[in-house]
Design a protein around this motif. Structure first.
Motif, short mmCIF file in Angstrom:
data_model
loop_
_atom_site.label_atom_id
_atom_site.label_comp_id
_atom_site.label_asym_id
_atom_site.label_seq_id
_atom_site.Cartn_x
_atom_site.Cartn_y
_atom_site.Cartn_z
N THR B 178 0.82 -1.22 0.00
CA THR B 178 0.00 0.00 0.00
C THR B 178 0.85 1.27 0.00
O THR B 178 0.31 2.37 -0.02
N PHE B 179 2.18 1.12 0.03
CA PHE B 179 3.05 2.30 0.09
C PHE B 179 2.84 3.24 -1.10
O PHE B 179 2.99 4.44 -0.98
N SER B 180 2.51 2.65 -2.24
CA SER B 180 2.44 3.45 -3.47
C SER B 180 1.09 4.13 -3.67
O SER B 180 0.88 4.80 -4.67
N LEU B 181 0.18 3.97 -2.73
CA LEU B 181 -1.15 4.59 -2.89
C LEU B 181 -1.06 6.11 -2.90
O LEU B 181 -0.26 6.69 -2.16
N PRO B 182 -1.90 6.77 -3.68
CA PRO B 182 -1.99 8.23 -3.61
C PRO B 182 -2.44 8.68 -2.22
O PRO B 182 -3.25 8.00 -1.57
N THR B 183 -1.92 9.81 -1.79
CA THR B 183 -2.26 10.37 -0.48
C THR B 183 -3.77 10.44 -0.26
O THR B 183 -4.27 10.12 0.81
N ARG B 184 -4.47 10.88 -1.28
CA ARG B 184 -5.92 11.06 -1.13
C ARG B 184 -6.61 9.75 -0.78
O ARG B 184 -7.53 9.72 0.05
N GLN B 185 -6.17 8.66 -1.38
CA GLN B 185 -6.81 7.38 -1.07
C GLN B 185 -6.50 6.91 0.35
O GLN B 185 -7.34 6.32 1.01
N VAL B 186 -5.27 7.18 0.79
CA VAL B 186 -4.93 6.79 2.17
C VAL B 186 -5.76 7.62 3.15
O VAL B 186 -6.32 7.08 4.13
N ALA B 187 -5.84 8.92 2.91
CA ALA B 187 -6.63 9.79 3.79
C ALA B 187 -8.09 9.35 3.81
O ALA B 187 -8.71 9.26 4.88
N ASN B 188 -8.64 9.07 2.64
CA ASN B 188 -10.01 8.57 2.59
C ASN B 188 -10.16 7.27 3.38
O ASN B 188 -11.17 7.04 4.04
N GLY B 189 -9.13 6.43 3.30
CA GLY B 189 -9.18 5.15 4.01
C GLY B 189 -9.22 5.35 5.51
O GLY B 189 -9.94 4.64 6.22
N PHE B 194 -12.44 5.07 10.33
CA PHE B 194 -12.89 5.81 11.51
C PHE B 194 -14.43 5.79 11.58
O PHE B 194 -15.02 5.50 12.64
N VAL B 195 -15.05 6.08 10.46
CA VAL B 195 -16.52 6.16 10.47
C VAL B 195 -17.14 4.77 10.59
O VAL B 195 -18.19 4.62 11.22
N HIS B 279 -16.06 8.03 -1.46
CA HIS B 279 -16.79 7.48 -0.31
C HIS B 279 -16.27 8.07 1.01
O HIS B 279 -17.06 8.53 1.84
N GLY B 280 -14.97 8.07 1.20
CA GLY B 280 -14.39 8.60 2.45
C GLY B 280 -14.74 10.07 2.63
O GLY B 280 -15.10 10.51 3.75
N GLN B 281 -14.66 10.83 1.57
CA GLN B 281 -15.04 12.25 1.64
C GLN B 281 -16.49 12.41 2.05
O GLN B 281 -16.83 13.26 2.89
N SER B 282 -17.35 11.59 1.48
CA SER B 282 -18.79 11.72 1.77
C SER B 282 -19.05 11.51 3.26
O SER B 282 -19.91 12.16 3.87
N ALA B 330 -11.91 18.44 12.74
CA ALA B 330 -10.54 18.94 12.56
C ALA B 330 -9.60 17.79 12.20
O ALA B 330 -8.66 17.96 11.41
N PHE B 331 -9.85 16.61 12.77
CA PHE B 331 -9.02 15.45 12.44
C PHE B 331 -9.15 15.10 10.96
O PHE B 331 -8.15 14.92 10.25
N PHE B 332 -10.39 15.04 10.48
CA PHE B 332 -10.59 14.72 9.06
C PHE B 332 -9.89 15.78 8.20
O PHE B 332 -9.22 15.45 7.21
N GLU B 333 -10.05 17.04 8.58
CA GLU B 333 -9.46 18.10 7.76
C GLU B 333 -7.93 18.07 7.82
O GLU B 333 -7.26 18.36 6.83
N SER B 334 -7.40 17.66 8.97
CA SER B 334 -5.93 17.56 9.08
C SER B 334 -5.38 16.51 8.13
O SER B 334 -4.20 16.53 7.78
N LEU B 335 -6.23 15.57 7.73
CA LEU B 335 -5.80 14.54 6.77
C LEU B 335 -5.93 15.03 5.34
O LEU B 335 -5.60 14.31 4.39
N GLY B 336 -6.45 16.25 5.19
CA GLY B 336 -6.65 16.80 3.85
C GLY B 336 -8.00 16.48 3.25
O GLY B 336 -8.20 16.63 2.04
#
Lengths: 387, 387
Positions: B178-189, B194-195, B279-282, B330-336
């Motif tokens: 999973t190292f090569s995943l785009p940042t956005r996908q990791v943050a969404n994950g 969490f949810v 999905h993660g953003q939603s 704030a935690f979600f936003e800190s992840l971008g």
């Protein structure tokens, strides 16, 4: 985190009044052997409910599996299984009955000397076939209802048998079936579950956060519900939390990807085998002394345990660790479980014999590091007497 | 604690460089279909390792399972399975590939209109047969690698399929894949995991202490490792903890014996279906507003969450709850991950359409109490815009 495999296919059926669902979980044409211990499952009506749940299946009974189940007793059950072509085993009882049933499941189809299935001391041959088994667990303690291990007493030792084939197909956990347990057994169960957790948790850190935090959650739950459920055995929620804590303590989940100790169990087994001390009691005696003697090797995790489980944050590292050990001992004693060897009638001049037994059983490189020699076990045992 | 069943037979193979073990886990004579998404599993060499692990088996490939996997795409895979008599499915990818593969497993042997396997809006017929499937999970997020659920996109909605037959036989979790995943996908994950936890935890109390404390442990782990693994994707331990946290969030363990919510997911699904929001953003958009609007119904658990997860103990109950909601956002936003609907280009005058879609999909009695009406969902959506 270390690499790991996790696999646990046991179905848990948790809650009140569900034994009629046995009918859906055992094949219709099964020839079922119901195994149990003393008379309490009869006396409190559990056996009748189980038999009702089995409907029209052909059912045999095997009574008399004792605490620390003996090989000879279990081989009688194996004979019955073979004679009657039993094809499903149902354990109704606590850890001894469940463990004994697992051994019967492995031994019945085994074509050889069944002793050789026992690990350490014997051949420890792999289990290649086993009868399917289910459990109706009546004592929250050992976790046997949701794991693949069993311990059998034989020739003065306690021997493990382990195989993925020995996971119960299902286990019924009805907290209300445990209301009638004697206080001593419940207290022992709390200690047993507690020590199962710390054998997998108080080792050295490998940055396994889910495992650590889940372990801490089980410990905090035991600390909270232990006294409540002892004081009020029919408080359903408290007992339910104890039951699920005990299962969660040894179903594999907190032990994956982390080092494991088990030295307290191995030394404790000798106390049970030699002096008949209850398993839970033996753990309460040995654990505090293992921690005291192994402070350096367990420093980081003892500090983490002190802070996260007991909220100990003041004082030097040494003070915090000492306080955590003292609080652990006090917790066991608050449950009515004595923590000193002499309180069970053992004399210091018997320690050498205990250590000889450990050696005879191959227990010479204990702990998560394999560096706990018989000499250290000797010191642990000496420390376990009252000051 | 409520009565419950727990059953999860998936074997987890966790750690670095283990794909050669595929050979031991899939029957030798299998005809295997490997399903994946875009080209990344090819580009980063994962597919080659998988194919090497499959040895001499007959292997077919199906590429192109998109995020939010579409029914039509999956039916193409079903055709291939039937045409080539495939008898084992291997998903290599994230939640969409795993979910899609589960649907293929259920649909291929189904003799009827495959649409009718989808729950809610369609017939939701029970899955009575399924092909065996395994996964090589490359994205820590959905938990699909160790559960029996899938979500399929079809005709403007997202529809679940659930069956114990859809548990993967095994799942490989190699954090380094999973190292090569785009940042956005990791943050969404991180947000998704969490949810998943809070949908099973922030409801109303039923005195289920193991479940609560395990849930809290996963949340604290996500809060701790989320930023670390985003900042340093190749920190093995941080990523390993994220991977195991995400799996643990939705493998059933924290959800037994407790009420469950899922309203944030249901409203979030409409945002994905209508606007293509990840999905993660939603979830990051909807959750804070659900909590704000449902403070009364969730009061005790929000206070427990505030204290145990964020250490918030000062102030009135109202203040502590507000602070917990603010820190979550704030935690979600800190992840971008932006948490306001207008940040994704949605307009307030589109809210009515979203609510209509919820109604059309039968989502009119949401939440752990079933009392969350379309009117409340409307308020939630309005609240999800920037102040």
């Amino acid at each position: 985190m270390q690499n790991f495999d996790f696999y646990n296919p046991t179905r848990i059926v948790f809650g009140k009044d569900r034994l009629q669902e046995l009918d859906q979980l055992i094949p219709k044409n099964s020839r079922v052997l119901v195994l149990y211990g003393g008379g309490s499952v009869k006396r409190f009506g559990t056996l009748d409910k189980v038999l009702a749940g089995l409907g029209n299946r052909t059912v045999f009974e095997f009574a008399g599996i004792e605490p620390n189940p003996r090989y000879e007793t279990l081989m009688e059950a194996v004979d019955l299984v073979r004679r009657e072509s039993v094809d499903f085993l149902l354990a109704v009882g606590g850890g001894s009955v469940m463990d004994g049933t697992k051994f019967v499941a492995a031994a019945a189809p085994f074509e050889g000397d069944e002793e050789s299935l026992l690990e350490h001391g014997f051949a420890g041959l792999p289990v290649e076939q086993a009868l399917p088994l289910g459990t109706v667990a009546t004592l929250p303690a050992t976790g046997s209802e949701m794991n693949m291990g069993a311990v059998v007493s034989h020739k003065g030792g306690k021997w493990p048998v382990m195989s993925p084939l020995l996971y119960p197909t299902f286990s019924f956990l009805d907290p209300s079936l445990t209301f009638s347990l004697p206080t001593r057994q419940v207290a022992n169960g709390v200690v047993d579950a507690f020590v199962h957790v710390v054998e997998q948790y108080v080792t050295y850190p490998v940055n396994a956060q889910i495992q650590d935090r889940t372990a801490e959650g089980i410990l905090k739950t035991l600390i909270e519900v232990g006294p409540v459920t002892l004081a009020n055995p029919e408080d359903y929620d408290a007992r339910a939390n104890l039951v699920w804590a005990a299962t969660s303590a040894l179903n594999g989940y907190i032990g994956v990807g982390v080092p494991q100790d088990w030295s307290t169990h191995m030394i404790g087994h000798e106390l049970t085998a030699m002096f008949g001390i209850d398993h839970g009691q033996s753990l309460a005696i040995i654990l505090p002394s293992v921690w005291k003697l192994r402070k350096e090797q367990k420093r980081e995790k003892l500090l983490q345990y002190a802070e996260r489980v007991w909220g100990i944050v003041d004082g030097s590292e040494e003070e915090r660790i000492n306080q955590a050990i003292a609080q652990t001992r006090a917790f066991f004693e608050s449950l009515g479980v004595a923590t000193r060897l002499d309180q069970y009638g053992v004399k210091e001049n018997q320690v050498a014999d205990i250590v000889e037994a450990l050696k005879a059983h191959g227990m010479t490189e204990l702990s998560e590091r394999g560096d706990m020699t018989p000499e250290i076990s000797h010191q642990v045992l000496i420390d376990a007497f009252s000051e």
